[in-house]
Design a protein around this motif. Structure first.
Motif, PDB file in Angstrom:
ATOM      1  N   VAL A   1       0.898  -1.003   0.011  1.00  0.00           N
ATOM      2  CA  VAL A   1       0.059   0.410  -0.129  1.00  0.00           C
ATOM      3  C   VAL A   1       0.488   1.330  -0.187  1.00  0.00           C
ATOM      4  O   VAL A   1       1.743   1.720   1.003  1.00  0.00           O
ATOM      5  CB  VAL A   1      -0.814   0.046   1.162  1.00  0.00           C
ATOM      6  N   ILE A   2       0.768   2.132  -0.666  1.00  0.00           N
ATOM      7  CA  ILE A   2       1.777   2.875  -1.229  1.00  0.00           C
ATOM      8  C   ILE A   2       1.129   4.605  -1.148  1.00  0.00           C
ATOM      9  O   ILE A   2      -0.164   5.319  -1.511  1.00  0.00           O
ATOM     10  CB  ILE A   2       1.685   3.273  -2.450  1.00  0.00           C
ATOM     11  N   ASP A   3       1.802   6.421   0.131  1.00  0.00           N
ATOM     12  CA  ASP A   3       0.882   6.798   0.384  1.00  0.00           C
ATOM     13  C   ASP A   3       1.866   7.970  -0.157  1.00  0.00           C
ATOM     14  O   ASP A   3       2.702   7.661  -0.645  1.00  0.00           O
ATOM     15  CB  ASP A   3       1.238   7.395   2.047  1.00  0.00           C
ATOM     16  N   LEU A   4       1.067   9.157  -0.804  1.00  0.00           N
ATOM     17  CA  LEU A   4       1.999   9.932  -1.166  1.00  0.00           C
ATOM     18  C   LEU A   4       1.419  11.331  -1.033  1.00  0.00           C
ATOM     19  O   LEU A   4       0.195  11.068  -0.549  1.00  0.00           O
ATOM     20  CB  LEU A   4       2.101   9.762  -3.276  1.00  0.00           C
ATOM     21  N   GLU A   5       2.473  11.842  -0.684  1.00  0.00           N
ATOM     22  CA  GLU A   5       2.312  13.053  -0.640  1.00  0.00           C
ATOM     23  C   GLU A   5       3.427  14.059  -1.510  1.00  0.00           C
ATOM     24  O   GLU A   5       4.464  13.764  -1.634  1.00  0.00           O
ATOM     25  CB  GLU A   5       2.908  13.620   1.144  1.00  0.00           C
ATOM     26  N   LEU A   6       2.316  15.346  -2.643  1.00  0.00           N
ATOM     27  CA  LEU A   6       3.284  15.257  -3.393  1.00  0.00           C
ATOM     28  C   LEU A   6       3.590  17.462  -2.963  1.00  0.00           C
ATOM     29  O   LEU A   6       2.523  17.672  -2.236  1.00  0.00           O
ATOM     30  CB  LEU A   6       2.936  15.195  -4.728  1.00  0.00           C
ATOM     31  N   GLY A   7       4.591  17.135  -2.629  1.00  0.00           N
ATOM     32  CA  GLY A   7       5.010  19.568  -3.171  1.00  0.00           C
ATOM     33  C   GLY A   7       4.552  19.884  -5.034  1.00  0.00           C
ATOM     34  O   GLY A   7       5.135  19.564  -5.948  1.00  0.00           O
TER      35      GLY A   7
END
Length: 123
Positions: free
Chosen positions: A30-36
């Motif tokens: 399971v992948i979580d992303l936070e992108l600027g």
């Protein structure tokens, strides 16, 4: 100045791990992303071309997890961060790789690794 776009809980099935049975049988990651992302241009224009197409990016991340097995979640997280940084509007990416079924002989709820990479640190 950047804003944060989050994509959480991307379920993928991959064959990563150091053990042969992990490579053979595979498991859920399971992948979580936070992108600027500077979202101001998109907010002003209301145009998808001015921001990150998170649908397309999610599919690219899913493909990165579901192909080319590696031993370590560290390697997988780095690969995912590199994919995210290919999106020209992404300035930085924080990636969490969850391996909820890691082969540990103990009761636990999750194994997760979180990394943050900036465009200049992507390789």
């Amino acid at each position: 100045m950047t804003d944060t776009l989050q994509i959480r809980g991307i379920e993928c099935f991959g064959h990563h791990g150091v053990f042969e049975f992990e490579r053979r049988e595979g498991q859920v990651f399971v992948i979580d992303l936070e992108l600027g992302v500077d979202t101001r241009p998109a907010a002003l224009s209301d145009d998808l071309a001015e921001t990150v197409d998170y649908g397309t990016l999610t599919l690219a991340v899913k493909a990165a997890v579901e192909t080319d097995p590696v031993d370590l979640i560290e390697t997988l997280a780095q690969r995912i961060a590199a994919v995210c940084l290919l999106a020209h509007r992404v300035e930085w990416a924080t990636v969490t790789v969850h391996k909820p079924h890691a082969p540990i002989d103990a009761t636990y709820s999750d194994v997760a690794l979180t990394i943050t990479r900036q465009r200049s640190q992507s390789s």
